[in-house]
Design a protein around this motif. Sequence first.
Motif, PDB file in Angstrom:
ATOM      1  N   TYR A  52      20.986  28.067  46.944  1.00  0.00           N
ATOM      2  CA  TYR A  52      22.060  27.784  46.000  1.00  0.00           C
ATOM      3  C   TYR A  52      22.178  28.951  45.030  1.00  0.00           C
ATOM      4  O   TYR A  52      21.177  29.418  44.495  1.00  0.00           O
ATOM      5  N   LEU A  53      23.420  29.417  44.825  1.00  0.00           N
ATOM      6  CA  LEU A  53      23.619  30.559  43.953  1.00  0.00           C
ATOM      7  C   LEU A  53      24.798  30.349  43.033  1.00  0.00           C
ATOM      8  O   LEU A  53      25.725  29.606  43.337  1.00  0.00           O
ATOM      9  N   SER A  54      24.734  31.012  41.888  1.00  0.00           N
ATOM     10  CA  SER A  54      25.829  31.017  40.929  1.00  0.00           C
ATOM     11  C   SER A  54      26.307  32.443  40.781  1.00  0.00           C
ATOM     12  O   SER A  54      25.498  33.367  40.677  1.00  0.00           O
ATOM     13  N   VAL A  55      27.621  32.611  40.787  1.00  0.00           N
ATOM     14  CA  VAL A  55      28.212  33.913  40.529  1.00  0.00           C
ATOM     15  C   VAL A  55      28.599  33.896  39.059  1.00  0.00           C
ATOM     16  O   VAL A  55      29.502  33.152  38.658  1.00  0.00           O
ATOM     17  N   LEU A  56      27.905  34.687  38.255  1.00  0.00           N
ATOM     18  CA  LEU A  56      28.043  34.629  36.804  1.00  0.00           C
ATOM     19  C   LEU A  56      29.022  35.674  36.296  1.00  0.00           C
ATOM     20  O   LEU A  56      29.341  36.646  36.974  1.00  0.00           O
ATOM     21  N   GLY A  57      29.465  35.462  35.055  1.00  0.00           N
ATOM     22  CA  GLY A  57      30.286  36.452  34.381  1.00  0.00           C
ATOM     23  C   GLY A  57      31.746  36.406  34.740  1.00  0.00           C
ATOM     24  O   GLY A  57      32.460  37.385  34.607  1.00  0.00           O
ATOM     25  N   MET A  58      32.211  35.259  35.219  1.00  0.00           N
ATOM     26  CA  MET A  58      33.633  35.158  35.525  1.00  0.00           C
ATOM     27  C   MET A  58      34.183  33.879  34.913  1.00  0.00           C
ATOM     28  O   MET A  58      33.466  32.916  34.694  1.00  0.00           O
ATOM     29  N   ASN A  59      35.459  33.893  34.629  1.00  0.00           N
ATOM     30  CA  ASN A  59      36.118  32.744  34.033  1.00  0.00           C
ATOM     31  C   ASN A  59      36.421  31.722  35.128  1.00  0.00           C
ATOM     32  O   ASN A  59      37.129  32.039  36.064  1.00  0.00           O
ATOM     33  N   PRO A  60      35.903  30.505  35.034  1.00  0.00           N
ATOM     34  CA  PRO A  60      36.094  29.537  36.110  1.00  0.00           C
ATOM     35  C   PRO A  60      37.552  29.095  36.282  1.00  0.00           C
ATOM     36  O   PRO A  60      37.907  28.560  37.312  1.00  0.00           O
ATOM     37  N   GLN A  61      38.418  29.313  35.278  1.00  0.00           N
ATOM     38  CA  GLN A  61      39.814  28.910  35.411  1.00  0.00           C
ATOM     39  C   GLN A  61      40.635  29.919  36.212  1.00  0.00           C
ATOM     40  O   GLN A  61      41.722  29.619  36.659  1.00  0.00           O
ATOM     41  N   GLU A  62      40.132  31.113  36.377  1.00  0.00           N
ATOM     42  CA  GLU A  62      40.894  32.142  37.077  1.00  0.00           C
ATOM     43  C   GLU A  62      40.919  31.866  38.577  1.00  0.00           C
ATOM     44  O   GLU A  62      39.953  31.369  39.143  1.00  0.00           O
ATOM     45  N   GLU A  63      42.040  32.219  39.207  1.00  0.00           N
ATOM     46  CA  GLU A  63      42.162  32.058  40.651  1.00  0.00           C
ATOM     47  C   GLU A  63      41.216  33.006  41.383  1.00  0.00           C
ATOM     48  O   GLU A  63      40.793  32.728  42.505  1.00  0.00           O
ATOM     49  N   THR A  64      40.876  34.122  40.751  1.00  0.00           N
ATOM     50  CA  THR A  64      40.009  35.100  41.403  1.00  0.00           C
ATOM     51  C   THR A  64      38.570  34.618  41.509  1.00  0.00           C
ATOM     52  O   THR A  64      37.804  35.156  42.301  1.00  0.00           O
ATOM     53  N   ALA A  65      38.199  33.624  40.706  1.00  0.00           N
ATOM     54  CA  ALA A  65      36.818  33.132  40.734  1.00  0.00           C
ATOM     55  C   ALA A  65      36.459  32.595  42.112  1.00  0.00           C
ATOM     56  O   ALA A  65      35.394  32.895  42.647  1.00  0.00           O
ATOM     57  N   ALA A  66      37.340  31.814  42.700  1.00  0.00           N
ATOM     58  CA  ALA A  66      37.071  31.242  44.022  1.00  0.00           C
ATOM     59  C   ALA A  66      36.995  32.338  45.077  1.00  0.00           C
ATOM     60  O   ALA A  66      36.124  32.305  45.953  1.00  0.00           O
ATOM     61  N   SER A  67      37.881  33.322  44.997  1.00  0.00           N
ATOM     62  CA  SER A  67      37.844  34.398  45.993  1.00  0.00           C
ATOM     63  C   SER A  67      36.595  35.252  45.815  1.00  0.00           C
ATOM     64  O   SER A  67      36.016  35.706  46.801  1.00  0.00           O
ATOM     65  N   GLN A  68      36.160  35.460  44.566  1.00  0.00           N
ATOM     66  CA  GLN A  68      34.936  36.235  44.342  1.00  0.00           C
ATOM     67  C   GLN A  68      33.719  35.483  44.868  1.00  0.00           C
ATOM     68  O   GLN A  68      32.813  36.082  45.451  1.00  0.00           O
ATOM     69  N   GLN A  69      33.714  34.169  44.695  1.00  0.00           N
ATOM     70  CA  GLN A  69      32.611  33.371  45.235  1.00  0.00           C
ATOM     71  C   GLN A  69      32.587  33.455  46.755  1.00  0.00           C
ATOM     72  O   GLN A  69      31.515  33.590  47.356  1.00  0.00           O
ATOM     73  N   GLN A  70      33.751  33.373  47.389  1.00  0.00           N
ATOM     74  CA  GLN A  70      33.816  33.459  48.851  1.00  0.00           C
ATOM     75  C   GLN A  70      33.379  34.833  49.346  1.00  0.00           C
ATOM     76  O   GLN A  70      32.691  34.931  50.372  1.00  0.00           O
ATOM     77  N   GLU A  71      33.768  35.893  48.644  1.00  0.00           N
ATOM     78  CA  GLU A  71      33.335  37.242  49.025  1.00  0.00           C
ATOM     79  C   GLU A  71      31.822  37.369  48.918  1.00  0.00           C
ATOM     80  O   GLU A  71      31.183  37.981  49.775  1.00  0.00           O
ATOM     81  N   THR A  72      31.260  36.802  47.868  1.00  0.00           N
ATOM     82  CA  THR A  72      29.801  36.854  47.681  1.00  0.00           C
ATOM     83  C   THR A  72      29.102  36.106  48.807  1.00  0.00           C
ATOM     84  O   THR A  72      28.125  36.612  49.384  1.00  0.00           O
ATOM     85  N   LEU A  73      29.599  34.914  49.148  1.00  0.00           N
ATOM     86  CA  LEU A  73      29.006  34.150  50.252  1.00  0.00           C
ATOM     87  C   LEU A  73      29.105  34.926  51.559  1.00  0.00           C
ATOM     88  O   LEU A  73      28.149  34.967  52.344  1.00  0.00           O
ATOM     89  N   GLU A  74      30.254  35.546  51.816  1.00  0.00           N
ATOM     90  CA  GLU A  74      30.452  36.312  53.049  1.00  0.00           C
ATOM     91  C   GLU A  74      29.494  37.503  53.110  1.00  0.00           C
ATOM     92  O   GLU A  74      28.902  37.785  54.160  1.00  0.00           O
ATOM     93  N   ALA A  75      29.322  38.192  51.999  1.00  0.00           N
ATOM     94  CA  ALA A  75      28.403  39.336  51.969  1.00  0.00           C
ATOM     95  C   ALA A  75      26.971  38.889  52.239  1.00  0.00           C
ATOM     96  O   ALA A  75      26.233  39.547  52.989  1.00  0.00           O
ATOM     97  N   LEU A  76      26.562  37.768  51.660  1.00  0.00           N
ATOM     98  CA  LEU A  76      25.205  37.271  51.892  1.00  0.00           C
ATOM     99  C   LEU A  76      25.036  36.790  53.329  1.00  0.00           C
ATOM    100  O   LEU A  76      23.971  36.983  53.928  1.00  0.00           O
ATOM    101  N   ARG A  77      26.076  36.186  53.884  1.00  0.00           N
ATOM    102  CA  ARG A  77      25.983  35.756  55.288  1.00  0.00           C
ATOM    103  C   ARG A  77      25.870  36.971  56.212  1.00  0.00           C
ATOM    104  O   ARG A  77      25.157  36.928  57.211  1.00  0.00           O
ATOM    105  N   ASN A  78      26.567  38.042  55.881  1.00  0.00           N
ATOM    106  CA  ASN A  78      26.463  39.267  56.681  1.00  0.00           C
ATOM    107  C   ASN A  78      25.071  39.892  56.580  1.00  0.00           C
ATOM    108  O   ASN A  78      24.608  40.512  57.528  1.00  0.00           O
ATOM    109  N   ALA A  79      24.428  39.736  55.432  1.00  0.00           N
ATOM    110  CA  ALA A  79      23.097  40.318  55.221  1.00  0.00           C
ATOM    111  C   ALA A  79      21.976  39.349  55.586  1.00  0.00           C
ATOM    112  O   ALA A  79      20.803  39.655  55.378  1.00  0.00           O
TER     113      ALA A  79
END
Length: 129
Positions: A52-79
């Motif tokens: 379980y991970l938290s992506v910190l330092g972003m505003n949860p109301q922004e639409e980019t928050a969900a895309s940044q979380q998905q990018e982080t998950l994708e990068a970790l899945r690749n690694a």
Amino acid sequence: MGKGHRQGRLGEEIRRIISDLLLRELKDPRLSAMISITAVEVTSDGSYATVYLSVLGMNPQEETAASQQQETLEALRNAKGFIRKEIGRQIKLRHVPDLIFKIDKSMEYGRHISEIIDSLDISHDEEES
């Protein structure tokens, strides 16, 4: 009861290793945000570990928050292969658990509950008779 203790220790050790890899080894640009590994749960047979991970330092109301979380998950899945190899190298295990990465929603949920409580506008009297 002894097995639960072993899964807890293994989960903590995996959490420490992944956190260290995020700081020092993993160079994926999608991992540029501050990432916190909040917990690792290992199944009783040790075949899977849910990270379980938290992506910190972003505003949860922004639409980019969900895309940044998905990018982080994708990068970790690749690694995942590299991370499992490092876990196997640092912990002497017969079988390294397969890693499942999930976003920890508890901080967002806590923030939401706090906002609800604040919106109730309940005043407390210091002296109640």
